[in-house]
Write an enzyme that holds these catalytic residues in place. Structure first.
Site, short mmCIF file in Angstrom:
data_model
loop_
_atom_site.label_atom_id
_atom_site.label_comp_id
_atom_site.label_asym_id
_atom_site.label_seq_id
_atom_site.Cartn_x
_atom_site.Cartn_y
_atom_site.Cartn_z
N SER A 1 120.94 57.09 -9.31
CA SER A 1 120.84 58.14 -8.28
C SER A 1 119.39 58.58 -8.21
O SER A 1 118.61 58.31 -9.14
CB SER A 1 121.76 59.32 -8.62
OG SER A 1 121.47 59.81 -9.92
N GLU B 1 116.60 61.82 -7.02
CA GLU B 1 116.44 63.25 -6.71
C GLU B 1 115.24 63.45 -5.78
O GLU B 1 114.18 62.87 -6.00
CB GLU B 1 116.22 64.00 -8.03
CG GLU B 1 116.04 65.49 -7.84
CD GLU B 1 116.03 66.22 -9.18
OE1 GLU B 1 116.96 66.01 -9.99
OE2 GLU B 1 115.09 66.99 -9.40
N ASP C 1 114.78 78.77 -12.47
CA ASP C 1 113.71 79.60 -13.05
C ASP C 1 113.20 80.49 -11.94
O ASP C 1 112.83 79.99 -10.86
CB ASP C 1 112.57 78.71 -13.56
CG ASP C 1 113.01 77.91 -14.77
OD1 ASP C 1 113.56 78.51 -15.71
OD2 ASP C 1 112.81 76.68 -14.76
N PHE D 1 103.80 69.26 -15.56
CA PHE D 1 105.24 69.40 -15.42
C PHE D 1 105.90 69.40 -16.81
O PHE D 1 106.78 70.22 -17.10
CB PHE D 1 105.74 68.24 -14.56
CG PHE D 1 107.10 68.46 -13.98
CD1 PHE D 1 107.54 69.73 -13.64
CD2 PHE D 1 107.95 67.39 -13.76
CE1 PHE D 1 108.80 69.94 -13.12
CE2 PHE D 1 109.22 67.57 -13.24
CZ PHE D 1 109.64 68.85 -12.92
N HIS E 1 119.30 58.74 -13.52
CA HIS E 1 118.99 59.63 -12.39
C HIS E 1 117.46 59.69 -12.29
O HIS E 1 116.79 60.20 -13.19
CB HIS E 1 119.57 61.03 -12.67
CG HIS E 1 119.31 62.03 -11.59
ND1 HIS E 1 120.01 62.06 -10.39
CD2 HIS E 1 118.43 63.06 -11.52
CE1 HIS E 1 119.58 63.07 -9.65
NE2 HIS E 1 118.62 63.68 -10.31
#
Ligand code: FAD
Length: 282
Positions: A9, A11, A103, A213, A263
């Protein structure tokens, strides 16, 4: 013996500009050729990307039959706001969600009526019954705010027990952290065949943004990767080739260990994701 093949998958995150949106649609069309199980679209906590997430979800739903799983977060939102989103998605025929705490953007205060993802999972089940297949977040290297690793694992177990169907991990480059978490879930009575632990895979595209990140979400970049990326400086070709080799090895190891699904945090990019999926033969 033929090799076990995990499902895949991708994102996406909602973009700010029309140009970014056009590019995202192009990326979607290309990655869709790889027959993913679904695409997910992130959601800015506190509703910060609400309209843009809804817009991308609408566009992608109209474009193909591949399921779209919107992310939905609870921190800072009221139950009424979340119920409205759930009703909208249900009416649209969406039956898969990624349920998160989120967040809060800096400056925003107040956790809202559902302060943790566990509360959100319970609320979705109360509000919509079994309509949605619910995915939650998991942390092989521990969520940065967790009071302990054991507490964080118990939190994931609680999310499963409250009705989550699957968990997608934060990205990681050390396969053992994933395997440790999977074993820990089994020890806590979670049947990971029925409630799979999906590996979140971050292709290495840009060294600076990857480091930023990773620092913000508590993901570990092993020293050999940091050092090698630093040595490459601005040499994008070497970074991409090295990144490809590292992530290929990670995925191959996970596949050999029976990972049920990968993913990809696509970063809205086509090539690094396509290259990996094709090279893995998925
Ligand atoms: P939770 O499961 O609620 O956990 C958050 C923290 O609270 C953990 O440290 C946990 O141990 C702790 N905790 C849980 N219950 C309690 C309690 N009762 N008391 C004290 N501490 C507790 N963010 C976004 O804003 N939008 C997105 O679209 C998005 N997509 C994501 C997708 C994936 C696959 C992943 C892995 C993360 C994503 N995130 C997203 C980031 C996520 O929102 C953050 O990591 C957030 O800080 C935690 O979300 P959670 O759902 O894991 O929260």
């Amino acid at each position: 013996m033929s090799q076990h093949k995990p499902s895949i998958s991708f994102e996406f995150f909602p973009t700010q500009t029309q140009q970014g949106k056009d590019k995202l649609i192009e990326t979607f069309d290309s990655l869709n050729e790889l027959s993913p199980s679904y695409f997910s679209v992130t959601y800015g906590a506190g509703g910060s990307t609400r309209e843009r997430t809804l817009d991308i979800v609408d566009n992608l739903c109209r474009r193909s039959d591949t399921p779209i799983a919107p992310h939905i977060s609870c921190i800072g939102d009221s139950k009424a706001q979340i119920a409205e989103l759930l009703d909208r998605y249900q009416a649209q025929g969406i039956n898969r969600l990624v349920a998160l705490r989120g967040d809060l953007p800096s400056g925003q205060v107040g956790m809202g009526e559902l302060p943790f993802a566990l509360d959100l999972v319970k609320f979705i089940r109360e509000h919509a019954g079994e309509h949605f297949y619910i995915e939650v977040a998991a942390y092989p290297e521990m969520h940065p705010q967790a009071r302990s690793f054991d507490f964080d694992i118990q939190n994931l177990v609680n999310k499963f027990n409250a009705g989550a169907d699957t968990a997608i991990t934060q990205f990681f480059y050390n396969a053992d952290s994933y395997l440790y978490l999977r074993d820990a879930l089994e020890k806590h009575g979670v049947d990971t065949t029925a409630k799979p632990l999906v590996a979140g895979i971050m292709p290495i595209i840009n060294a600076t943004s990857l480091m930023r990140f990773a620092d913000s979400c508590g993901a570990d970049i092993p020293r050999y990767i940091r050092k090698q990326l630093a040595d490459f400086g601005d040499d994008k070709t070497s970074i991409r080739q090295f990144g490809f080799d590292v992530v290929m090895r990670l995925c191959e190891r996970l596949i050999s260990e029976g990972v049920p699904a990968l993913h990809f945090y696509s970063m809205n990019k086509t090539q690094p994701n396509r290259r990996l999926v094709e090279a893995l033969g998925l």
